[in-house]
Design a protein around this motif. Structure first.
Motif, short mmCIF file in Angstrom:
data_model
loop_
_atom_site.label_atom_id
_atom_site.label_comp_id
_atom_site.label_asym_id
_atom_site.label_seq_id
_atom_site.Cartn_x
_atom_site.Cartn_y
_atom_site.Cartn_z
N LEU A 1 0.82 -1.21 0.00
CA LEU A 1 0.00 0.00 0.00
C LEU A 1 0.86 1.26 0.00
CD1 LEU A 1 -2.96 0.91 0.09
CD2 LEU A 1 -2.74 1.03 2.56
N ILE A 2 1.94 1.25 0.75
CA ILE A 2 2.86 2.40 0.75
C ILE A 2 3.45 2.60 -0.63
CG2 ILE A 2 5.09 3.21 1.63
CD1 ILE A 2 4.34 1.95 4.32
N LEU A 3 3.84 1.51 -1.29
CA LEU A 3 4.41 1.62 -2.63
C LEU A 3 3.36 2.04 -3.65
CD1 LEU A 3 6.73 -1.51 -2.66
CD2 LEU A 3 7.40 0.88 -2.47
N LEU A 4 2.11 1.63 -3.46
CA LEU A 4 1.04 2.01 -4.38
C LEU A 4 0.72 3.49 -4.27
CD1 LEU A 4 -1.20 1.23 -6.40
CD2 LEU A 4 -2.65 0.74 -4.43
N VAL A 5 0.64 4.00 -3.04
CA VAL A 5 0.29 5.39 -2.82
C VAL A 5 1.41 6.31 -3.28
CG1 VAL A 5 -0.18 7.10 -1.03
CG2 VAL A 5 -1.31 4.88 -0.97
N GLY A 6 2.65 5.91 -3.06
CA GLY A 6 3.78 6.74 -3.48
C GLY A 6 4.16 7.75 -2.43
N GLY A 7 4.90 8.74 -2.84
CA GLY A 7 5.34 9.78 -1.92
C GLY A 7 6.76 9.56 -1.46
N PRO A 8 7.22 10.39 -0.53
CA PRO A 8 8.61 10.29 -0.09
C PRO A 8 8.91 9.00 0.67
CG PRO A 8 7.45 12.03 1.11
CD PRO A 8 6.53 11.53 0.05
N LEU A 9 7.93 8.48 1.41
CA LEU A 9 8.15 7.23 2.13
C LEU A 9 8.34 6.07 1.16
CD1 LEU A 9 8.36 5.78 4.83
CD2 LEU A 9 5.87 5.55 4.82
N ALA A 10 7.55 6.05 0.09
CA ALA A 10 7.69 4.99 -0.92
C ALA A 10 9.02 5.10 -1.64
CB ALA A 10 6.54 5.07 -1.92
N LEU A 11 9.47 6.30 -1.92
CA LEU A 11 10.79 6.47 -2.55
C LEU A 11 11.90 6.00 -1.64
CD1 LEU A 11 10.42 9.93 -4.31
CD2 LEU A 11 10.58 7.68 -5.38
N TRP A 12 11.78 6.30 -0.36
CA TRP A 12 12.78 5.88 0.61
C TRP A 12 12.80 4.37 0.75
CZ3 TRP A 12 12.28 4.18 5.91
CH2 TRP A 12 13.49 4.14 6.59
N LEU A 13 11.61 3.75 0.77
CA LEU A 13 11.54 2.30 0.89
C LEU A 13 12.08 1.59 -0.35
CD1 LEU A 13 8.12 1.48 2.57
CD2 LEU A 13 10.38 1.17 3.51
N SER A 14 11.70 2.08 -1.52
CA SER A 14 12.10 1.40 -2.75
C SER A 14 13.56 1.64 -3.12
CB SER A 14 11.19 1.82 -3.90
OG SER A 14 11.32 3.20 -4.15
N ALA A 15 14.24 2.54 -2.44
CA ALA A 15 15.64 2.82 -2.74
C ALA A 15 16.56 1.70 -2.27
CB ALA A 15 16.06 4.14 -2.10
#
Length: 94
Positions: free
Chosen positions: A39-53
Motif C-alpha cells: 500500500l505504501i508503494l502504491l500510494v507513493g510519496g517520499p516514504l515509498a521512494l525511501w523504501l524502494s531505494a
C-alpha cells in the motif's frame, strides 16, 4: 521486483490464504505487513521512494509492520485467559 506494489499485494494474498489453511496468526501478521508495504508503494510519496531505494530498508519495514501487526492480533484476538472449561458428565448419560 522488490519495488513493485503488486508483488507485495500478491504476497499478502498468498499469505492470507495460507492463514486460512493454517490458523495461527503468524501468516496473517506477515500478510498484513506485506499489504502495508504494498500500500505504501502504491500510494507513493517520499516514504515509498525511501523504501524502494534499498531492499534491506524495505525488508526491515516489512518485518517491523509484520511484528507489530502480529503483536496487535495476539493482544486483541489471540490468547484467551481464564479457567479452562471442563465437563464432568456426558450429554448421553442418563
Amino acid at each position: 521486483m522488490w519495488g513493485e506494489w503488486w508483488a507485495w499485494m500478491a504476497a499478502a494474498l498468498i499469505l492470507a490464504v495460507g492463514e486460512v489453511l493454517l490458523p495461527s496468526f503468524v501468516l496473517l501478521g506477515f500478510a498484513i505487513g506485506a499489504a502495508v508495504v504494498g500500500l505504501i508503494l502504491l500510494v507513493g510519496g517520499p516514504l515509498a521512494l525511501w523504501l524502494s531505494a534499498s531492499i534491506p530498508v524495505m525488508l526491515l519495514a516489512f518485518a517491523v509492520t509484520s511484528l507489530i501487526s502480529w503483536l496487535l492480533l495476539r493482544r486483541f484476538i489471540g490468547l484467551r485467559y481464564g479457567p479452562v472449561k471442563t465437563f464432568d458428565h456426558d450429554i448421553n448419560d442418563n
